[in-house]
Design an enzyme around this catalytic site. Structure first.
Site, PDB file in Angstrom:
ATOM      1  N   ARG A  15      34.015 -27.034  23.483  1.00  0.00           N
ATOM      2  CA  ARG A  15      33.083 -26.957  22.348  1.00  0.00           C
ATOM      3  C   ARG A  15      31.835 -27.815  22.608  1.00  0.00           C
ATOM      4  O   ARG A  15      30.763 -27.307  22.894  1.00  0.00           O
ATOM      5  CB  ARG A  15      33.790 -27.430  21.058  1.00  0.00           C
ATOM      6  CG  ARG A  15      33.099 -27.016  19.766  1.00  0.00           C
ATOM      7  CD  ARG A  15      31.851 -27.793  19.351  1.00  0.00           C
ATOM      8  NE  ARG A  15      32.089 -29.218  19.163  1.00  0.00           N
ATOM      9  CZ  ARG A  15      31.108 -30.086  18.910  1.00  0.00           C
ATOM     10  NH1 ARG A  15      29.846 -29.685  18.831  1.00  0.00           N
ATOM     11  NH2 ARG A  15      31.382 -31.382  18.785  1.00  0.00           N
ATOM     12  N   ASP A  16      31.993 -29.119  22.534  1.00  0.00           N
ATOM     13  CA  ASP A  16      30.855 -30.029  22.675  1.00  0.00           C
ATOM     14  C   ASP A  16      30.195 -29.838  24.037  1.00  0.00           C
ATOM     15  O   ASP A  16      28.966 -29.895  24.169  1.00  0.00           O
ATOM     16  CB  ASP A  16      31.356 -31.471  22.514  1.00  0.00           C
ATOM     17  CG  ASP A  16      30.237 -32.482  22.369  1.00  0.00           C
ATOM     18  OD1 ASP A  16      29.074 -32.066  22.198  1.00  0.00           O
ATOM     19  OD2 ASP A  16      30.517 -33.690  22.429  1.00  0.00           O
ATOM     20  N   HIS A 207      34.001 -42.125  21.459  1.00  0.00           N
ATOM     21  CA  HIS A 207      33.372 -40.925  22.021  1.00  0.00           C
ATOM     22  C   HIS A 207      32.100 -41.401  22.714  1.00  0.00           C
ATOM     23  O   HIS A 207      31.082 -41.631  22.060  1.00  0.00           O
ATOM     24  CB  HIS A 207      33.073 -39.943  20.883  1.00  0.00           C
ATOM     25  CG  HIS A 207      32.366 -38.689  21.302  1.00  0.00           C
ATOM     26  ND1 HIS A 207      32.884 -37.426  21.094  1.00  0.00           N
ATOM     27  CD2 HIS A 207      31.179 -38.490  21.926  1.00  0.00           C
ATOM     28  CE1 HIS A 207      32.043 -36.517  21.558  1.00  0.00           C
ATOM     29  NE2 HIS A 207      30.983 -37.139  22.065  1.00  0.00           N
ATOM     30  N   HIS A 209      29.084 -41.413  25.751  1.00  0.00           N
ATOM     31  CA  HIS A 209      28.302 -40.629  26.705  1.00  0.00           C
ATOM     32  C   HIS A 209      27.927 -41.515  27.889  1.00  0.00           C
ATOM     33  O   HIS A 209      27.724 -42.720  27.733  1.00  0.00           O
ATOM     34  CB  HIS A 209      27.060 -40.064  26.014  1.00  0.00           C
ATOM     35  CG  HIS A 209      27.357 -38.856  25.185  1.00  0.00           C
ATOM     36  ND1 HIS A 209      26.510 -37.795  25.071  1.00  0.00           N
ATOM     37  CD2 HIS A 209      28.440 -38.533  24.445  1.00  0.00           C
ATOM     38  CE1 HIS A 209      27.048 -36.873  24.291  1.00  0.00           C
ATOM     39  NE2 HIS A 209      28.217 -37.302  23.888  1.00  0.00           N
ATOM     40  N   CYS A 240      23.912 -34.006  24.152  1.00  0.00           N
ATOM     41  CA  CYS A 240      23.404 -33.793  22.799  1.00  0.00           C
ATOM     42  C   CYS A 240      22.040 -33.124  22.878  1.00  0.00           C
ATOM     43  O   CYS A 240      21.140 -33.628  23.531  1.00  0.00           O
ATOM     44  CB  CYS A 240      23.283 -35.111  22.070  1.00  0.00           C
ATOM     45  SG  CYS A 240      22.316 -34.948  20.548  1.00  0.00           S
ATOM     46  N   ASN A 249      28.367 -36.239  28.343  1.00  0.00           N
ATOM     47  CA  ASN A 249      29.673 -36.683  27.868  1.00  0.00           C
ATOM     48  C   ASN A 249      30.376 -37.301  29.055  1.00  0.00           C
ATOM     49  O   ASN A 249      30.267 -36.819  30.180  1.00  0.00           O
ATOM     50  CB  ASN A 249      30.503 -35.476  27.410  1.00  0.00           C
ATOM     51  CG  ASN A 249      30.172 -35.014  26.009  1.00  0.00           C
ATOM     52  OD1 ASN A 249      30.310 -35.776  25.061  1.00  0.00           O
ATOM     53  ND2 ASN A 249      29.715 -33.776  25.883  1.00  0.00           N
TER      54      ASN A 249
END
Lengths: 308, 308
Positions: A15-16, A207, A209, A240, A249
């Site tokens: 997804r991300d 989470h 990056h 992002c 990520n």
């Protein structure tokens, strides 16, 4: 505090990781990626997003992907739901978990979803209520908890404010995200501390990056606080879209390597994970962003050469 | 133990970083790199190596480089000296410090310098004696303290053994190197602990490679032990020629970014450092290996575009 003996990783790659990919990734490839991730030992996977295909065309096949996955017992499949309409569409796909989101930065909230932080929480309240009524677990993703591309540094008080609002509407777990990767260990610890004012340790994840290469150091700093759940992305897929240069990520492979090296169990087979990352990287036609995968693949090739 | 409030970085880019570079880097470029590093605030620079130009042609201009540097008060200039002959050649260049080296792995020692660990120490003993008689500080570089490309994992006892031998011949400071970058935080801490059995905290530094992306996490783990000196390489120049896939000295920029983010003083101007890295990367015709430099340079370019 001793390090956790076990860590749970949520792979957000499908997804991300893929949502901002320019080339269309067919549903079959996404499904195969999910299958490979669960075969490698991932026990939670963020599969897709039920957002308007006008905004995120890459996720337009959400229902097809969810329907195509051969679910494995013990694995949780989560989906992003930006509003009640998205949640209603998601319901038929029987997600184990939904993800709602908010920013710790007002400027980011305005530019990302065109409303204030408080307004975003108001919008999510009925989604959370509906999900919990349906017995679906609700995770909240808190973006920009360390820095914001528009506001710069974010004070821990802003993180606490957002965490409090999330708690208030019934969110069960929150992820503390360093969306643009500018965080360093002590700042990340402060963002986590602010979150822990509202959520129990077992209900908080990190989470991070890797834009500035800090993600593993930030993970280590979080482990020291006992945080044992992290979002990561196979092959370092994604970033992002709203933050300049904010690719990155942290790669699941790199986190797994560090954890295993520290004797911390993840249940993940690193070799199988690297193969999953290679599968999607090959499809996308670009090298993996995982340093561990790069190093170990170079070693594998070297062994092949030696053997010849 | 609280984190150190100040950290000293030794930039090893001009020597360790460039020594295996295939294209010849002219002395003038090396000198300019040293000048830019000291202008950026580096207070110790590993400049060159007094090794036979047959073995390392890139360092054949050692005396010329040392003579060409406009020395700045308060900056230390170190050189690698593999044997007494190298040391004698180096003397005329008036280094502040020499570096001798040994491996914690027998197999690595044999393949790298064709002798056992004990034999390598015997060879270095007269070099150390001569240096100290001449009032020159002696640093020992200990390679493969966590893992070896031939032996695999290295036990902390092997590190203690090497550290003890180094201490025994009068080496004043040792660097604990993860030459192939396989280390993770707890393993690095064990290698440091083994070293601290023979050397005081102020006489030990960390030297981490980022091959597996672990260098910053390992630096954080070392900071927690109070270790406040690190070797780093501007733009992530260099690696180890004898270890497969072992590129990747950690980039000075990435370490500085983490330290400054933690409120730890380095005396280094990050922007000037990034420019120094860009200077050498432009010369070499390849992108910097520093993630921080990549991210910040992308931001700078974006700002320029915005302004137009």
């Amino acid at each position: 505090m001793p390090y956790p003996s076990r860590v749970k990783l949520v792979d957000v790659g499908p997804r991300d990781g893929l949502q901002n990919e320019k080339q269309t990734v067919p549903a079959a490839v996404k499904i195969e990626l999910v299958h490979r991730l669960q075969a490698a030992g991932l026990r939670e996977i963020e599969v897709t997003s039920f957002v308007s295909p006008k905004w995120v065309p890459q996720m337009g096949d959400n229902a097809e992907v969810m329907a195509g996955i051969e679910r494995q017992p013990g694995v949780r499949y989560s989906v992003l739901t930006p509003n009640l309409r998205g949640f209603e569409s998601a319901l038929a796909s029987r997600p184990d978990e939904i993800v709602v989101f908010g920013a710790a930065s007002e400027a980011f909230s305005q530019r990302n979803i065109n409303c204030s932080i408080a307004e975003s929480i108001e919008r999510f309240a009925p989604v959370v209520e509906a999900a919990r009524a349906a017995g679906i677990y609700v995770r909240g993703a808190m973006s920009c908890t360390v820095g914001c591309p528009y506001e710069g540094e974010i004070a821990p008080e802003r993180v606490a404010y957002l965490a409090g609002l999330m708690k208030g509407i019934g969110v069960q777990h929150v992820g503390v995200a360093d969306t643009i990767g500018v965080g360093t260990p002590l700042k990340v610890q402060r963002a986590l501390e602010a979150t822990l004012a509202h959520f129990a340790l077992d209900d908080v994840s990190g989470h991070f990056h890797d834009t500035y290469g800090q993600a593993l150091a930030n993970t280590l700093a979080s482990l020291e606080m006992g945080v044992w759940q992290y979002d990561t992305s196979v092959a370092g897929l994604g970033g992002c879209p709203y933050a300049k240069g904010a690719t990155g990520n942290v790669a699941t492979e790199d986190v797994v390597y560090m954890l295993h090296g520290m004797g911390i169990d993840t249940g993940i087979d690193l070799d199988a994970l690297i193969d999953a990352g290679q599968y999607i990287s090959d499809f996308l036609g670009r090298p993996t962003q995982s340093r561990v995968a790069k190093a170990l693949l170079a070693k594998r090739e070297a062994s092949v050469c030696d053997a010849v």
